[in-house]
Design an enzyme around this catalytic site. Structure first.
Site, PDB file in Angstrom:
ATOM      1  N   LEU A  56       0.847  -1.192   0.000  1.00 46.43           N
ATOM      2  CA  LEU A  56       0.000   0.000   0.000  1.00 46.43           C
ATOM      3  C   LEU A  56       0.884   1.245   0.000  1.00 46.43           C
ATOM      4  CD1 LEU A  56      -2.685  -1.119   2.626  1.00 46.43           C
ATOM      5  CD2 LEU A  56      -2.473  -1.723   0.202  1.00 46.43           C
TER       6      LEU A  56
ATOM      7  N   ARG B 202       1.985  14.812   6.392  1.00 46.76           N
ATOM      8  CA  ARG B 202       2.729  15.156   7.601  1.00 46.76           C
ATOM      9  C   ARG B 202       4.241  15.171   7.383  1.00 46.76           C
ATOM     10  NH1 ARG B 202       0.001  11.089  11.792  1.00 46.76           N
ATOM     11  NH2 ARG B 202      -0.381   9.948   9.847  1.00 46.76           N
TER      12      ARG B 202
ATOM     13  N   ASN C 228      -2.602  -3.087  16.698  1.00 46.99           N
ATOM     14  CA  ASN C 228      -2.530  -3.633  15.348  1.00 46.99           C
ATOM     15  C   ASN C 228      -1.297  -3.079  14.638  1.00 46.99           C
ATOM     16  OD1 ASN C 228      -3.108  -4.682  12.804  1.00 46.99           O
ATOM     17  ND2 ASN C 228      -4.459  -2.970  12.282  1.00 46.99           N
TER      18      ASN C 228
END
Length: 428
Positions: free
Chosen positions: A8, A15, A163
Protein backbone atom coordinates in the site's frame (compact mmCIF):
# COMPACT_ATOMS: atom_id res chain seq x y z
CA UNK A 1 2.58 -22.42 -1.12
CA UNK A 2 3.37 -19.50 -3.43
CA UNK A 3 2.56 -16.07 -2.09
CA UNK A 4 1.44 -12.77 -3.54
CA UNK A 5 2.45 -9.46 -1.96
CA UNK A 6 0.57 -6.18 -2.21
CA UNK A 7 2.20 -2.95 -0.99
CA UNK A 8 0.00 0.00 0.00
CA UNK A 9 1.74 3.15 -1.28
CA UNK A 10 -1.03 5.52 -2.33
CA UNK A 11 -1.11 7.96 0.59
CA UNK A 12 -0.41 11.68 0.36
CA UNK A 13 2.06 11.73 3.26
CA UNK A 14 1.07 15.29 4.19
CA UNK A 15 2.73 15.16 7.60
CA UNK A 16 6.12 14.76 5.92
CA UNK A 17 5.86 18.43 4.88
CA UNK A 18 7.75 17.64 1.70
CA UNK A 19 7.41 17.88 -2.06
CA UNK A 20 8.91 14.39 -2.24
CA UNK A 21 6.48 11.47 -1.98
CA UNK A 22 6.82 9.70 1.35
CA UNK A 23 7.86 6.31 -0.11
CA UNK A 24 10.79 8.01 -1.87
CA UNK A 25 12.37 9.34 1.33
CA UNK A 26 15.46 7.43 2.37
CA UNK A 27 17.06 5.86 5.40
CA UNK A 28 20.65 4.63 5.33
CA UNK A 29 20.98 5.40 1.64
CA UNK A 30 17.91 3.57 0.35
CA UNK A 31 14.32 4.69 -0.22
CA UNK A 32 11.56 3.34 2.00
CA UNK A 33 9.81 1.79 -0.97
CA UNK A 34 12.93 0.00 -2.25
CA UNK A 35 13.53 -1.55 1.17
CA UNK A 36 9.99 -2.92 1.17
CA UNK A 37 10.05 -4.05 -2.48
CA UNK A 38 13.35 -5.90 -2.10
CA UNK A 39 11.98 -7.88 0.86
CA UNK A 40 8.73 -8.54 -0.99
CA UNK A 41 10.57 -9.99 -3.98
CA UNK A 42 12.37 -12.41 -1.68
CA UNK A 43 9.00 -13.73 -0.53
CA UNK A 44 6.83 -13.76 -3.64
CA UNK A 45 6.76 -14.05 -7.41
CA UNK A 46 3.74 -11.72 -7.63
CA UNK A 47 4.30 -8.21 -6.18
CA UNK A 48 1.81 -5.37 -6.70
CA UNK A 49 2.00 -1.73 -5.59
CA UNK A 50 -1.12 0.36 -4.96
CA UNK A 51 -0.30 3.94 -6.02
CA UNK A 52 -1.92 7.36 -6.21
CA UNK A 53 0.09 10.36 -4.99
CA UNK A 54 3.12 10.91 -7.26
CA UNK A 55 2.47 7.52 -8.81
CA UNK A 56 4.61 8.14 -11.88
CA UNK A 57 7.56 9.33 -9.78
CA UNK A 58 7.40 6.16 -7.72
CA UNK A 59 7.20 3.98 -10.85
CA UNK A 60 10.19 5.77 -12.35
CA UNK A 61 12.12 5.26 -9.11
CA UNK A 62 11.42 1.52 -9.30
CA UNK A 63 12.10 1.12 -13.03
CA UNK A 64 15.01 -1.26 -12.42
CA UNK A 65 12.54 -3.78 -10.98
CA UNK A 66 10.96 -5.18 -14.12
CA UNK A 67 8.65 -7.67 -12.37
CA UNK A 68 6.33 -5.35 -10.44
CA UNK A 69 2.61 -4.77 -11.01
CA UNK A 70 0.85 -1.44 -10.39
CA UNK A 71 -2.72 -0.43 -9.53
CA UNK A 72 -4.00 3.14 -9.10
CA UNK A 73 -6.25 3.73 -6.09
CA UNK A 74 -9.40 5.83 -6.54
CA UNK A 75 -8.86 8.27 -3.66
CA UNK A 76 -12.08 10.13 -4.43
CA UNK A 77 -14.45 7.22 -4.00
CA UNK A 78 -12.43 4.56 -2.20
CA UNK A 79 -10.12 6.02 0.43
CA UNK A 80 -8.41 3.89 3.04
CA UNK A 81 -6.57 0.59 3.32
CA UNK A 82 -9.63 -1.40 2.32
CA UNK A 83 -10.34 0.93 -0.59
CA UNK A 84 -6.84 0.30 -1.89
CA UNK A 85 -7.66 -3.37 -2.45
CA UNK A 86 -10.97 -3.01 -4.29
CA UNK A 87 -9.36 -3.50 -7.74
CA UNK A 88 -6.63 -5.89 -6.59
CA UNK A 89 -6.53 -9.42 -8.04
CA UNK A 90 -3.73 -11.59 -6.59
CA UNK A 91 -2.21 -14.35 -8.68
CA UNK A 92 -1.69 -16.72 -5.76
CA UNK A 93 -3.93 -18.10 -3.00
CA UNK A 94 -2.16 -16.34 -0.11
CA UNK A 95 -1.57 -12.60 0.06
CA UNK A 96 0.85 -10.67 2.27
CA UNK A 97 -0.31 -7.05 2.74
CA UNK A 98 2.51 -4.54 3.44
CA UNK A 99 2.81 -0.78 3.88
CA UNK A 100 5.29 1.41 2.00
CA UNK A 101 6.14 3.45 5.09
CA UNK A 102 7.31 0.60 7.37
CA UNK A 103 10.96 -0.04 6.42
CA UNK A 104 12.08 -1.65 9.70
CA UNK A 105 10.10 -4.89 9.41
CA UNK A 106 12.69 -7.64 8.98
CA UNK A 107 12.60 -10.37 6.38
CA UNK A 108 12.59 -12.92 9.21
CA UNK A 109 9.40 -11.45 10.69
CA UNK A 110 7.74 -11.28 7.29
CA UNK A 111 8.57 -14.94 6.73
CA UNK A 112 6.93 -15.82 10.06
CA UNK A 113 3.73 -14.02 9.01
CA UNK A 114 3.85 -15.48 5.50
CA UNK A 115 4.35 -19.06 6.69
CA UNK A 116 1.77 -19.07 9.50
CA UNK A 117 -1.25 -21.15 8.54
CA UNK A 118 -4.61 -19.39 8.91
CA UNK A 119 -7.28 -17.64 6.86
CA UNK A 120 -6.02 -14.37 8.33
CA UNK A 121 -2.68 -13.74 10.07
CA UNK A 122 -2.53 -10.55 12.08
CA UNK A 123 0.69 -8.83 13.25
CA UNK A 124 0.54 -7.17 16.68
CA UNK A 125 2.71 -5.61 19.39
CA UNK A 126 2.17 -4.34 22.92
CA UNK A 127 2.41 -0.61 23.61
CA UNK A 128 1.54 0.62 27.08
CA UNK A 129 1.63 4.39 26.64
CA UNK A 130 -0.99 6.47 24.84
CA UNK A 131 -0.77 6.01 21.08
CA UNK A 132 -2.66 6.29 17.80
CA UNK A 133 -2.49 2.62 16.75
CA UNK A 134 -5.63 0.60 16.21
CA UNK A 135 -6.51 -1.63 19.18
CA UNK A 136 -6.86 -5.40 18.97
CA UNK A 137 -9.86 -6.24 21.11
CA UNK A 138 -10.15 -9.68 22.72
CA UNK A 139 -12.88 -11.51 24.59
CA UNK A 140 -12.07 -14.76 26.42
CA UNK A 141 -8.55 -14.50 24.97
CA UNK A 142 -9.87 -14.54 21.41
CA UNK A 143 -9.65 -11.61 18.98
CA UNK A 144 -13.08 -10.22 18.26
CA UNK A 145 -12.28 -7.06 16.29
CA UNK A 146 -9.82 -4.28 15.56
CA UNK A 147 -10.87 -0.73 16.40
CA UNK A 148 -9.21 2.33 14.90
CA UNK A 149 -8.16 4.89 17.53
CA UNK A 150 -10.59 7.57 16.36
CA UNK A 151 -13.46 5.10 16.55
CA UNK A 152 -12.48 3.52 19.89
CA UNK A 153 -14.30 4.22 23.16
CA UNK A 154 -12.50 4.92 26.44
CA UNK A 155 -12.50 1.28 27.50
CA UNK A 156 -11.10 0.09 24.16
CA UNK A 157 -8.33 2.71 24.31
CA UNK A 158 -7.08 1.09 27.53
CA UNK A 159 -6.12 -1.98 25.50
CA UNK A 160 -2.33 -2.28 25.07
CA UNK A 161 -2.37 -4.80 22.20
CA UNK A 162 -2.00 -2.82 18.99
CA UNK A 163 -2.53 -3.63 15.35
CA UNK A 164 0.82 -3.51 13.53
CA UNK A 165 -0.80 -3.10 10.11
CA UNK A 166 0.73 -6.04 8.26
CA UNK A 167 -1.48 -8.99 7.37
CA UNK A 168 -1.65 -12.24 5.50
CA UNK A 169 -5.03 -13.15 4.06
CA UNK A 170 -6.24 -15.82 1.74
CA UNK A 171 -7.32 -14.81 -1.73
CA UNK A 172 -10.79 -16.09 -0.88
CA UNK A 173 -11.02 -13.79 2.18
CA UNK A 174 -10.22 -10.72 0.07
CA UNK A 175 -12.62 -11.77 -2.68
CA UNK A 176 -15.43 -12.37 -0.16
CA UNK A 177 -15.13 -9.41 2.19
CA UNK A 178 -13.51 -6.46 0.38
CA UNK A 179 -16.73 -5.87 -1.68
CA UNK A 180 -18.71 -5.78 1.60
CA UNK A 181 -16.74 -2.91 3.17
CA UNK A 182 -18.35 0.44 3.92
CA UNK A 183 -17.01 3.79 5.07
CA UNK A 184 -19.35 4.40 8.01
CA UNK A 185 -16.65 5.62 10.39
CA UNK A 186 -15.03 8.80 11.67
CA UNK A 187 -12.54 8.94 8.81
CA UNK A 188 -15.06 8.08 6.08
CA UNK A 189 -12.60 5.48 4.81
CA UNK A 190 -12.77 1.82 3.88
CA UNK A 191 -10.80 -0.09 6.53
CA UNK A 192 -9.09 -3.40 5.87
CA UNK A 193 -9.56 -4.09 9.58
CA UNK A 194 -13.30 -4.42 9.00
CA UNK A 195 -12.51 -7.51 6.91
CA UNK A 196 -11.17 -9.13 10.07
CA UNK A 197 -14.35 -8.45 12.03
CA UNK A 198 -16.53 -9.94 9.28
CA UNK A 199 -14.26 -12.98 8.95
CA UNK A 200 -14.33 -13.59 12.72
CA UNK A 201 -18.11 -13.36 12.75
CA UNK A 202 -18.22 -15.99 10.00
CA UNK A 203 -15.98 -18.35 11.98
CA UNK A 204 -12.84 -18.14 9.87
CA UNK A 205 -9.49 -19.08 11.37
CA UNK A 206 -7.49 -16.09 12.67
CA UNK A 207 -3.93 -16.26 13.99
CA UNK A 208 -1.97 -13.54 15.81
CA UNK A 209 1.83 -12.98 15.61
CA UNK A 210 3.31 -10.70 18.28
CA UNK A 211 6.51 -8.78 17.45
CA UNK A 212 8.75 -6.01 18.77
CA UNK A 213 7.12 -2.61 18.36
CA UNK A 214 10.19 -1.07 16.67
CA UNK A 215 9.81 -3.30 13.62
CA UNK A 216 6.48 -1.65 12.88
CA UNK A 217 7.46 1.98 13.22
CA UNK A 218 5.48 3.83 10.56
CA UNK A 219 7.06 6.87 8.95
CA UNK A 220 4.65 9.79 9.23
CA UNK A 221 7.03 12.74 9.59
CA UNK A 222 10.72 13.65 9.49
CA UNK A 223 11.11 12.82 13.18
CA UNK A 224 9.96 9.25 12.48
CA UNK A 225 12.34 9.14 9.52
CA UNK A 226 15.31 10.10 11.68
CA UNK A 227 14.33 7.60 14.37
CA UNK A 228 14.00 4.80 11.80
CA UNK A 229 17.43 5.63 10.37
CA UNK A 230 19.01 5.44 13.83
CA UNK A 231 17.42 2.04 14.44
CA UNK A 232 18.62 0.78 11.06
CA UNK A 233 22.12 2.14 11.75
CA UNK A 234 22.29 0.17 14.98
CA UNK A 235 21.27 -2.99 13.14
CA UNK A 236 23.89 -2.50 10.42
CA UNK A 237 26.76 -1.72 12.80
CA UNK A 238 25.86 -4.34 15.40
CA UNK A 239 25.89 -7.05 12.75
CA UNK A 240 29.29 -5.88 11.47
CA UNK A 241 30.71 -5.82 15.01
CA UNK A 242 29.46 -9.33 15.70
CA UNK A 243 31.08 -10.47 12.44
CA UNK A 244 34.48 -9.11 13.47
CA UNK A 245 34.74 -5.49 12.29
CA UNK A 246 36.48 -3.12 14.73
CA UNK A 247 34.80 0.27 15.33
CA UNK A 248 35.92 3.25 17.38
CA UNK A 249 33.14 5.50 18.70
CA UNK A 250 30.42 3.49 16.97
CA UNK A 251 27.76 6.18 17.39
CA UNK A 252 29.75 8.64 15.24
CA UNK A 253 30.09 6.21 12.31
CA UNK A 254 27.50 6.11 9.50
CA UNK A 255 27.24 3.03 7.25
CA UNK A 256 24.57 2.75 4.57
CA UNK A 257 22.71 -0.37 3.49
CA UNK A 258 24.28 -2.73 0.94
CA UNK A 259 27.88 -2.27 2.07
CA UNK A 260 30.24 -5.23 2.43
CA UNK A 261 32.90 -4.88 5.14
CA UNK A 262 35.02 -7.91 6.01
CA UNK A 263 36.08 -9.01 9.46
CA UNK A 264 39.20 -7.35 10.92
CA UNK A 265 38.57 -4.11 9.06
CA UNK A 266 39.02 -1.16 11.40
CA UNK A 267 36.82 1.94 11.24
CA UNK A 268 37.61 5.06 13.23
CA UNK A 269 35.25 7.78 14.43
CA UNK A 270 33.36 10.06 12.07
CA UNK A 271 33.66 7.73 9.06
CA UNK A 272 30.88 7.63 6.45
CA UNK A 273 30.61 4.55 4.20
CA UNK A 274 27.97 4.84 1.50
CA UNK A 275 25.94 2.20 -0.32
CA UNK A 276 27.57 -0.50 -2.45
CA UNK A 277 31.05 0.01 -1.02
CA UNK A 278 33.16 -3.10 -0.47
CA UNK A 279 35.97 -2.96 2.06
CA UNK A 280 38.33 -5.83 2.79
CA UNK A 281 41.21 -6.05 5.27
CA UNK A 282 41.60 -2.28 5.46
CA UNK A 283 41.73 0.57 7.97
CA UNK A 284 39.50 3.59 7.48
CA UNK A 285 40.81 6.47 9.58
CA UNK A 286 38.80 9.23 11.21
CA UNK A 287 36.38 11.45 9.29
CA UNK A 288 36.89 9.78 5.91
CA UNK A 289 34.11 9.24 3.35
CA UNK A 290 33.86 6.25 1.01
CA UNK A 291 31.23 6.15 -1.72
CA UNK A 292 30.42 3.13 -3.91
CA UNK A 293 34.05 1.99 -4.10
CA UNK A 294 36.22 -1.06 -3.50
CA UNK A 295 38.98 -0.86 -0.88
CA UNK A 296 41.32 -3.80 -0.28
CA UNK A 297 44.37 -4.14 1.97
CA UNK A 298 44.69 -0.38 2.22
CA UNK A 299 44.74 2.53 4.67
CA UNK A 300 42.37 5.42 3.96
CA UNK A 301 42.48 8.79 5.73
CA UNK A 302 42.17 10.48 8.08
CA UNK A 303 39.88 12.98 6.34
CA UNK A 304 40.11 11.39 2.90
CA UNK A 305 37.28 11.31 0.39
CA UNK A 306 36.88 8.32 -1.89
CA UNK A 307 34.21 9.16 -4.43
CA UNK A 308 32.31 6.61 -6.58
CA UNK A 309 33.91 4.00 -8.85
CA UNK A 310 37.28 3.84 -7.14
CA UNK A 311 39.21 0.58 -6.83
CA UNK A 312 42.02 0.99 -4.33
CA UNK A 313 44.27 -1.96 -3.46
CA UNK A 314 47.46 -2.27 -1.38
CA UNK A 315 47.61 1.53 -1.09
CA UNK A 316 47.94 4.32 1.44
CA UNK A 317 45.64 7.30 0.91
CA UNK A 318 46.28 10.07 3.44
CA UNK A 319 44.56 13.15 4.78
CA UNK A 320 42.75 15.53 2.44
CA UNK A 321 43.25 13.25 -0.57
CA UNK A 322 40.25 12.97 -2.89
CA UNK A 323 39.88 10.14 -5.39
CA UNK A 324 37.19 9.73 -8.06
CA UNK A 325 36.90 6.90 -10.57
CA UNK A 326 40.48 6.02 -9.69
CA UNK A 327 42.13 2.63 -10.01
CA UNK A 328 45.12 2.53 -7.66
CA UNK A 329 47.36 -0.40 -6.77
CA UNK A 330 50.35 -0.12 -4.43
CA UNK A 331 50.14 3.68 -4.50
CA UNK A 332 51.09 6.22 -1.82
CA UNK A 333 49.28 9.55 -1.74
CA UNK A 334 50.01 11.00 1.66
CA UNK A 335 48.17 14.29 1.66
CA UNK A 336 46.40 17.09 -0.20
CA UNK A 337 45.93 15.60 -3.66
CA UNK A 338 43.16 15.14 -6.22
CA UNK A 339 43.23 11.90 -8.22
CA UNK A 340 40.29 11.86 -10.60
CA UNK A 341 39.60 9.56 -13.58
CA UNK A 342 42.95 7.84 -13.41
CA UNK A 343 44.79 4.53 -13.43
CA UNK A 344 47.94 4.52 -11.30
CA UNK A 345 50.26 1.53 -11.23
CA UNK A 346 52.36 0.01 -8.44
CA UNK A 347 55.22 1.79 -6.77
CA UNK A 348 53.92 5.31 -7.49
CA UNK A 349 54.32 8.13 -4.98
CA UNK A 350 51.98 11.12 -5.28
CA UNK A 351 53.34 14.24 -3.61
CA UNK A 352 51.50 16.85 -1.61
CA UNK A 353 49.33 19.18 -3.70
CA UNK A 354 49.29 17.04 -6.85
CA UNK A 355 46.28 17.63 -9.07
CA UNK A 356 45.14 15.47 -11.95
CA UNK A 357 43.36 18.02 -14.15
CA UNK A 358 40.73 15.65 -15.52
CA UNK A 359 38.14 18.18 -16.77
CA UNK A 360 38.65 20.53 -19.71
CA UNK A 361 35.37 22.39 -19.23
CA UNK A 362 33.41 20.06 -21.51
CA UNK A 363 34.47 16.49 -20.81
CA UNK A 364 36.37 14.30 -18.33
CA UNK A 365 39.55 12.58 -19.51
CA UNK A 366 41.55 9.59 -18.28
CA UNK A 367 45.12 9.78 -16.97
CA UNK A 368 47.48 6.78 -16.73
CA UNK A 369 50.60 6.70 -14.61
CA UNK A 370 53.04 3.81 -15.04
CA UNK A 371 55.00 1.88 -12.42
CA UNK A 372 57.50 3.41 -10.00
CA UNK A 373 56.71 7.01 -10.92
CA UNK A 374 57.45 9.82 -8.46
CA UNK A 375 55.17 12.84 -8.82
CA UNK A 376 56.57 15.80 -6.90
CA UNK A 377 54.57 18.26 -4.82
CA UNK A 378 52.26 20.79 -6.51
CA UNK A 379 52.52 19.06 -9.89
CA UNK A 380 49.59 19.39 -12.32
CA UNK A 381 48.94 16.56 -14.76
CA UNK A 382 46.66 17.72 -17.58
CA UNK A 383 44.46 14.88 -18.83
CA UNK A 384 44.39 12.98 -21.04
CA UNK A 385 47.93 12.01 -20.19
CA UNK A 386 50.09 8.90 -19.98
CA UNK A 387 53.23 8.91 -17.83
CA UNK A 388 55.71 6.09 -18.57
CA UNK A 389 57.27 3.81 -15.96
CA UNK A 390 60.18 4.94 -13.81
CA UNK A 391 59.62 8.66 -14.37
CA UNK A 392 60.19 11.50 -11.91
CA UNK A 393 57.99 14.60 -12.19
CA UNK A 394 59.67 17.44 -10.34
CA UNK A 395 57.81 19.60 -7.81
CA UNK A 396 55.78 22.41 -9.33
CA UNK A 397 55.69 20.94 -12.82
CA UNK A 398 52.65 21.26 -15.07
CA UNK A 399 52.66 18.79 -17.92
CA UNK A 400 50.33 17.71 -20.68
CA UNK A 401 50.39 14.61 -22.83
CA UNK A 402 52.58 16.44 -25.36
CA UNK A 403 55.23 16.83 -22.67
CA UNK A 404 54.72 13.29 -21.41
CA UNK A 405 55.36 11.82 -24.87
CA UNK A 406 58.91 13.14 -24.67
CA UNK A 407 59.54 11.17 -21.50
CA UNK A 408 61.17 7.78 -21.52
CA UNK A 409 62.02 5.48 -18.62
CA UNK A 410 63.92 7.23 -15.82
CA UNK A 411 63.32 10.71 -17.25
CA UNK A 412 62.84 13.71 -15.03
CA UNK A 413 60.55 16.55 -16.02
CA UNK A 414 61.26 20.00 -14.60
CA UNK A 415 59.43 23.28 -15.23
CA UNK A 416 57.19 23.04 -18.23
CA UNK A 417 57.72 26.75 -19.01
CA UNK A 418 61.44 26.16 -19.67
CA UNK A 419 60.94 22.74 -21.17
CA UNK A 420 63.96 21.32 -19.35
CA UNK A 421 64.09 17.53 -19.66
CA UNK A 422 66.92 15.45 -18.23
CA UNK A 423 67.46 12.19 -20.00
CA UNK A 424 68.69 10.41 -16.91
CA UNK A 425 68.50 10.78 -13.15
CA UNK A 426 72.33 10.71 -13.00
CA UNK A 427 72.55 13.69 -15.39
CA UNK A 428 70.40 15.68 -12.99
Amino acid sequence: MKKSVVILAAGFGTRMNSNLAKPLHTICGKSLIKIIVENALKLADDVTLILHHQAENIKEHLKDFNNLNYIYQDMTNHKGTGGALISYEPKNDEVLILNADMPLITLKSLEIIANTKADIVLSTFNKFEKNAYGRVIKENNKITKIVETKDANDEELKCTLCNAGIYKMSKNVLKTYIPKLNNNNAQKEYYITDVIKMAIDDGLMLCECVFDELEFLGINNKLDLELAENIMQDRIKNELLINGVIMHNKSSIFIELDCEISNDCEIESGVVIKANSKIKNSKILANSIIENSIIENSSIGPMARIRPKCVIKESKIGNFVECKNAKLEEVKAGHLAYLGDCEISSGVNIGCGVIICNYDGKAKHISKIGKNVFVGSNANLIAPISIPDDTLIAAGSTISNKDAKKLVAKDLFLERSKGVIFNNFKDF
